[in-house]
Scaffold this motif. Structure first.
Motif, short mmCIF file in Angstrom:
data_model
loop_
_atom_site.label_atom_id
_atom_site.label_comp_id
_atom_site.label_asym_id
_atom_site.label_seq_id
_atom_site.Cartn_x
_atom_site.Cartn_y
_atom_site.Cartn_z
N GLU A 1 0.05 8.75 0.45
CA GLU A 1 -0.32 9.87 -0.41
C GLU A 1 0.85 10.82 -0.65
O GLU A 1 0.68 11.86 -1.26
CB GLU A 1 -1.51 10.62 0.19
CG GLU A 1 -1.23 11.41 1.47
CD GLU A 1 -1.33 10.58 2.73
OE1 GLU A 1 -0.98 9.38 2.68
OE2 GLU A 1 -1.72 11.14 3.76
N ASN A 2 2.05 10.45 -0.16
CA ASN A 2 3.20 11.35 -0.34
C ASN A 2 4.02 10.96 -1.56
O ASN A 2 4.34 9.80 -1.75
CB ASN A 2 4.09 11.30 0.90
CG ASN A 2 3.34 11.75 2.13
OD1 ASN A 2 2.82 12.85 2.19
ND2 ASN A 2 3.23 10.87 3.11
N TYR A 3 4.30 11.94 -2.36
CA TYR A 3 5.15 11.72 -3.53
C TYR A 3 6.32 12.69 -3.43
O TYR A 3 6.15 13.82 -3.00
CB TYR A 3 4.40 12.03 -4.83
CG TYR A 3 3.18 11.18 -5.05
CD1 TYR A 3 3.24 10.07 -5.88
CD2 TYR A 3 1.98 11.48 -4.44
CE1 TYR A 3 2.13 9.29 -6.10
CE2 TYR A 3 0.85 10.70 -4.65
CZ TYR A 3 0.94 9.61 -5.48
OH TYR A 3 -0.16 8.85 -5.71
N MET A 4 7.51 12.23 -3.80
CA MET A 4 8.64 13.15 -3.83
C MET A 4 9.75 12.58 -4.71
O MET A 4 9.82 11.37 -4.91
CB MET A 4 9.16 13.42 -2.42
CG MET A 4 9.61 12.20 -1.66
SD MET A 4 10.07 12.64 0.01
CE MET A 4 8.66 12.07 0.94
N LYS B 1 -5.63 18.27 -0.62
CA LYS B 1 -6.75 18.66 0.23
C LYS B 1 -6.87 20.17 0.19
O LYS B 1 -5.88 20.87 0.05
CB LYS B 1 -6.52 18.19 1.67
CG LYS B 1 -6.58 16.68 1.80
CD LYS B 1 -6.24 16.25 3.21
CE LYS B 1 -5.91 14.78 3.24
NZ LYS B 1 -4.54 14.50 3.64
N LYS C 1 0.89 -1.17 0.00
CA LYS C 1 0.00 0.00 0.00
C LYS C 1 0.92 1.20 0.00
O LYS C 1 1.79 1.30 0.86
CB LYS C 1 -0.83 -0.05 1.28
CG LYS C 1 -1.86 1.03 1.43
CD LYS C 1 -2.64 0.77 2.72
CE LYS C 1 -3.22 2.03 3.29
NZ LYS C 1 -4.26 2.67 2.52
N SER D 1 0.83 16.99 -0.46
CA SER D 1 2.02 16.23 -0.05
C SER D 1 2.75 15.75 -1.30
O SER D 1 2.97 14.57 -1.51
CB SER D 1 1.64 15.08 0.85
OG SER D 1 0.39 14.58 0.55
N MET D 2 3.09 16.71 -2.14
CA MET D 2 3.75 16.44 -3.41
C MET D 2 4.44 17.74 -3.82
O MET D 2 3.84 18.80 -3.67
CB MET D 2 2.67 16.07 -4.43
CG MET D 2 3.18 15.70 -5.78
SD MET D 2 1.82 15.46 -6.92
CE MET D 2 1.39 13.79 -6.64
N PRO E 1 -4.98 7.59 0.74
CA PRO E 1 -5.83 8.78 0.91
C PRO E 1 -5.44 9.90 -0.06
O PRO E 1 -4.42 9.82 -0.74
CB PRO E 1 -5.58 9.22 2.35
CG PRO E 1 -4.60 8.29 2.93
CD PRO E 1 -4.18 7.29 1.92
N ALA E 2 -6.26 10.95 -0.09
CA ALA E 2 -6.06 12.03 -1.06
C ALA E 2 -4.74 12.76 -0.80
O ALA E 2 -4.38 13.04 0.34
CB ALA E 2 -7.22 13.01 -0.99
N THR E 3 -4.02 13.05 -1.90
CA THR E 3 -2.79 13.84 -1.80
C THR E 3 -3.11 15.32 -1.72
O THR E 3 -2.41 16.09 -1.10
CB THR E 3 -1.91 13.54 -3.03
OG1 THR E 3 -1.56 12.16 -3.01
CG2 THR E 3 -0.65 14.37 -3.03
#
Lengths: 151, 263
Positions: free
Chosen positions: A126-129, B190, A123, B196-197, B186-188
């Motif tokens: 929601e964090n991308y970097m 909001k 899983k 969070s990108m 969950p949603a990135t």
């Protein structure tokens, strides 16, 4: 807006509202069945049935992965940072599987409270970097996955 | 305000004004789509964990957003049909449904392609995936219901009712990842928090989302114009339009429809 239109407008709004309320009640009643997996805390509290096919989800605890050198057998701990659960597995793991990663495992809970998994899915959060940012965060001592231990 | 509402709801007025908008929207759609794809493939950095496979997000997320927006627009058109019996809304309902179904299908397929390398499975019956599949079936239901009833206004009313009933699914899709445990993250993005990108990852996404909306606009206008010509073919203005030689400003769609009617 004349009287007929007003009446129809009210009927449509009330209709949608009543139907939404009904759907909300149904979903609330089915709440437990819609959850994809049990958390280690739910397992520890005895909410998960023993010897039935269920799913368990959580983070792979840091430093808990033990592999057998000459087979695919692997043992690791899944945690939600309150309780944890030992998982046994002997098939191919997804690429994203690593310590600190969120996973969802399908399998059976045995009598000794261990989880015999038949499928492990990763899983992602929601964090991308970009990789450089993640490296930098690691250097600062704040691992990306620790920064957001959400599941 | 009501005069504006009635003016907008006249098929003739819409036909004329949309003909003027169409080239601009089409140009913008091509521009945004090209820019978005270049940014998504070349400018955005790879993800620290998922590598390059996360780039499918640039198709998956816009199509999922548009799938839900389309449904809401269809439901609003449905409400207008049921309350005011406006013809243009009936046509909009009919024209949005197939596009919505295709875009939902695209979101589901790209989700599977993304899921296979990241999760380790094409499909899982979690709340997000299942509610999205229900959305696809709702679209199919609206299309089927409309084609099952022969009179245009009866078909539109039946379709509207289903579209409004299915509206309850939209917040379920949106909040499924928060209300229940799901495999989907969950949603990135909001409204209240910073995404969070990083910006170089979300800016191509923003461009792609706008591009998808523009493409939807183009497809909707093209379909609506065809529908208007078909439904209004007995009116004077459409007859006149067909009989007069095609002007340079008319689009190819008009030409094909016009020749079809003429034959």
């Amino acid at each position: 807006m004349n009287a007929v239109h007003k009446k129809r407008l009210i009927i449509v709004i009330v209709g949608v509202a009543v139907f939404s309320a009904a759907a909300a009640l149904v979903l609330y009643a089915l709440n437990e069945n819609i959850n994809l997996f049990y958390s280690p805390t739910q397992v520890a509290e005895g909410e998960a049935p023993v010897n039935k096919r269920i799913r368990v989800g959580g983070m792979v605890a840091e430093g808990s992965v033990e592999r057998e050198p000459d087979s695919l057998k692997i043992q690791f701990t899944v945690t939600d940072y309150e309780n944890s659960l030992i998982v046994h597995y002997d098939r191919v793991l997804p690429d994203l599987f690593r310590e600190g990663q969120g996973i969802v495992a399908t399998g059976k809970l045995d009598d000794k409270g261990r989880f015999q998994a038949s499928e492990v899915l990763a899983k992602h959060d929601e964090n991308y970097m970009p990789p450089e940012v993640s490296d930098m965060l690691k250097k600062q001592g704040a691992n990306a996955s620790e920064a957001a231990p959400k599941l | 305000m009501w005069t504006w509402f009635h003016k907008l709801s006249s098929p003739k007025w819409f036909y004329q004004i949309s003909g003027r908008w169409l080239p601009w929207i089409a140009c913008a759609a091509v521009l945004f789509l090209t820019a978005g794809l270049i940014m998504a493939l070349a400018y955005a950095p790879a993800d620290y964990q998922q590598g390059n496979s996360f780039r499918i997000m640039y198709i998956h997320v816009p199509s999922a957003i548009l799938a839900q927006s389309c449904y809401m627009m269809m439901a609003v058109a449905g409400g207008i049909v049921l309350i005011w019996r406006i013809k243009l809304a009936e046509m909009a309902l009919k024209c949005i449904a197939p596009f919505g179904a295709s875009i939902t299908f695209l979101a589901l397929v790209t989700g599977g392609i993304w899921g296979y390398p990241t999760w380790g499975t094409w499909w899982v019956w979690d709340a997000r995936g299942t509610s999205m599949l229900i959305l696809l079936f709702l679209y199919f239901g609206v299309i089927a219901l409309q084609s099952a009833i022969s009179t245009a206004s009866g078909a539109a009313r039946a379709g509207s009712l289903l579209a409004l009933v299915g509206l309850v699914n939209i917040p379920i899709i949106k909040y499924s990842v928060e209300w229940w445990n799901t495999l989907h993250q969950p949603a990135t993005f909001k409204l209240t928090e910073k995404p969070s990108m990083p910006v170089e990852m979300w800016s191509p996404l923003l461009v792609m989302v706008i591009a998808f909306y523009l493409v939807f606009g183009v497809v909707l206008i093209l379909r609506l114009r065809n529908e208007i010509l078909e439904r209004e073919h007995k009116t004077n203005w459409v007859r006149k339009l067909i009989e007069t030689p095609i002007e340079s400003s008319t689009t190819s769609v008009e030409k094909t429809s016009a020749t079809k009617r003429g034959a």
